[in-house]
Enzyme design. Structure first.
Site, PDB file in Angstrom:
ATOM      1  N   HIS A 213     -10.005   3.690   2.413  1.00 23.90           N
ATOM      2  CA  HIS A 213     -10.486   2.943   3.813  1.00 23.90           C
ATOM      3  C   HIS A 213     -10.030   3.733   4.815  1.00 23.90           C
ATOM      4  O   HIS A 213     -10.846   3.782   5.691  1.00 23.90           O
ATOM      5  CB  HIS A 213      -9.349   1.529   3.659  1.00 23.90           C
ATOM      6  CG  HIS A 213      -9.947   0.288   2.879  1.00 23.90           C
ATOM      7  ND1 HIS A 213     -10.006   0.261   1.627  1.00 23.90           N
ATOM      8  CD2 HIS A 213     -10.741  -0.756   3.398  1.00 23.90           C
ATOM      9  CE1 HIS A 213     -10.473  -0.821   1.168  1.00 23.90           C
ATOM     10  NE2 HIS A 213     -10.963  -1.451   2.258  1.00 23.90           N
ATOM     11  N   HIS A 260      -0.963   0.811   1.293  1.00 23.25           N
ATOM     12  CA  HIS A 260      -0.817   2.030   1.277  1.00 23.25           C
ATOM     13  C   HIS A 260       0.371   2.530   2.418  1.00 23.25           C
ATOM     14  O   HIS A 260       0.672   1.730   3.113  1.00 23.25           O
ATOM     15  CB  HIS A 260      -2.206   2.929   2.113  1.00 23.25           C
ATOM     16  CG  HIS A 260      -3.267   2.888   1.345  1.00 23.25           C
ATOM     17  ND1 HIS A 260      -3.402   3.780   0.384  1.00 23.25           N
ATOM     18  CD2 HIS A 260      -4.618   2.227   1.172  1.00 23.25           C
ATOM     19  CE1 HIS A 260      -4.739   3.442  -0.257  1.00 23.25           C
ATOM     20  NE2 HIS A 260      -5.339   2.596   0.349  1.00 23.25           N
TER      21      HIS A 260
END
Length: 446
Positions: A213, A260
């Site tokens: 992303h 993350h």
């Protein structure tokens, strides 16, 4: 000297990978697990018991609060990845001292919007205390999901500039492919929960390092600015600001979602810059080859299919395998369509003499025409996807002798997932750049 530098670097990497930093950022943004709420409520009961004990009856309340505290402390001692256990209610941790028990009353409990794509796990409820940031970061994370790509790239082709969109797709394919393959090489897990709250579950079964992303959220807006500035007339400050806001929003959203670590995001950001540095100068050459070379169709299909086969050998099956095949299929389909468009003169690029291009005036008729193209085009692509999906999965399962009654289980076979994703999204990509403009040309929408 060298040993000290190496030790310091390893310490920095471990620190940036610490899930406690992710959890702290989530708390700053108003995201709390329900266990945190229970601890705060237990602390409130404990203090209330201290007050009423002066008039009798407080011992029972204090005992119940202490029992709640002890049970919760036991549950928190098993933090994953060796993270230290959170402190008890009486010695509240530093992240809880700046809030009061009334914070929980202001929030609302929600669940992750989409279940885990591999296990079907819907996740645990969590507390949102800042709905504005929740909506903002939900928008940021959607900028890297399938729905955004299926809308953004075709819409840019149909309503803005096919020249720019073709190059953006090339960047997107290389960035996402290399990012997914790198995940399978490192094989780092997602941040541990607890202490992290999983606001999103869909990608939780995939590996974490680097954040794809963050890679796409860096590469796409930066490439958009670099390709369009000078080709289109618009203020420099506008282009730079859009690229920065887009990038920061996507990167921070992945930490907010608990998907993350800080290290994953930084690595994704830097990796995408490296890829752009290497492949950026070759964009014109790649696009010209796709359009004009007589053997381009054969090379496009074989190259993308070969890359897909290679990526499937890196690790056992996971949802990232399908994502990789989907990305490669979309890129191959769009590249094939650009070759056919060039031969048929469909969606031709404006001559160099017309550059720089002027943005059109925003009139109601222009907005209505763009909206009509977008809605009709997306409808064609969604129908294409549904039809191809219904046809491809049973056909591939039959070809390889794999039962198709359980689609989720069947797609865990490389023989099913790779051709299914490649064919379906290759067709979607091809139709986005050829069939949809072809339809538009015949009904007077171009």
């Amino acid at each position: 000297m060298a040993g000290g530098i190496k030790t310091g670097f390893v310490r920095l990497v471990n620190n940036l990978q610490d899930p406690q930093h992710v959890a702290h950022f989530q708390r700053l943004c108003g995201v709390r697990g329900l266990e945190a709420r229970d601890r705060l409520n237990g602390a409130s009961c404990l203090r209330h018991g201290d007050n009423v004990s002066q008039n009798g009856g407080g011992d029972g309340i204090r005992r119940r609060a202490a029992e709640t505290e002890t049970d919760q402390e036991k549950r928190n001692n098993g933090v994953a990845n060796g993270a230290p256990a959170r402190e008890t209610v009486n010695d509240r941790s530093w992240d809880e001292q700046d809030g009061s028990e009334q914070d929980c009353a202001r929030g609302s409990t929600v669940k992750p919007m989409r279940r885990n794509s591999l296990t079907g796990d819907v996740g645990q409820e969590f507390l949102i205390e800042n709905k504005l940031l929740y909506c903002l970061f939900m928008l940021g994370t959607e900028l890297g999901n399938e729905l955004f790509y299926i809308c953004f790239f075709p819409n840019f082709m149909w309503n803005v500039d096919a020249f720019v969109s073709r190059r953006l797709v090339v960047v997107w394919v290389w960035v996402m492919y290399l990012g997914q393959c790198t995940k399978d090489v490192f094989r780092w897990p997602r941040p541990a929960s607890p202490p992290v709250v999983k606001v999103e579950m869909f990608y939780n079964s995939e590996y974490s390092m680097p954040s794809t992303h963050a890679m796409s959220g860096t590469a796409i807006p930066l490439s958009l600015f670099l390709i369009t500035y000078g080709r289109w007339e618009y203020p420099l400050l506008l282009g730079v600001s859009l690229a920065i806001v887009w990038c920061v929003l996507v990167c921070l959203s992945r930490i907010y979602m608990g998907m993350h670590s800080i290290l994953d995001v930084i690595a994704g950001f830097l990796f995408s810059l490296l890829i752009l540095l290497i492949f950026g100068p070759a964009l014109d050459t790649i696009d010209t080859f796709n359009q004009t070379h007589p053997y381009a169709p054969v090379l496009i299909v074989s190259l993308h299919l070969g890359l897909g086969l290679f990526s499937f050998t890196l690790d056992t099956w996971s949802t990232s395998r399908g994502d990789t095949a989907q990305i490669l299929g979309s890129g191959a389909g769009i590249a094939l369509a650009s070759h056919l468009n060039h031969r048929l003169g469909l969606l031709s690029d404006p001559p160099v003499s017309m550059l720089p291009l002027q943005p059109p005036a925003f009139t109601l008729s222009m907005i209505g025409l763009c909206a009509l193209r977008f809605l009709l085009g997306v409808m064609i692509l969604l129908v294409t996807r549904a039809v191809m999906k219904a046809l491809t999965i049973p056909l591939v399962c039959w070809a390889f002798g794999i039962p198709s009654n359980d689609v989720r289980k069947a797609r865990q076979h490389m023989e099913v997932e790779l051709p299914y994703r490649y064919i379906v999204y290759g067709t979607v990509g091809f139709n986005s750049l050829f069939l949809v403009p072809f339809v538009f040309a015949h009904i007077g929408l171009l």
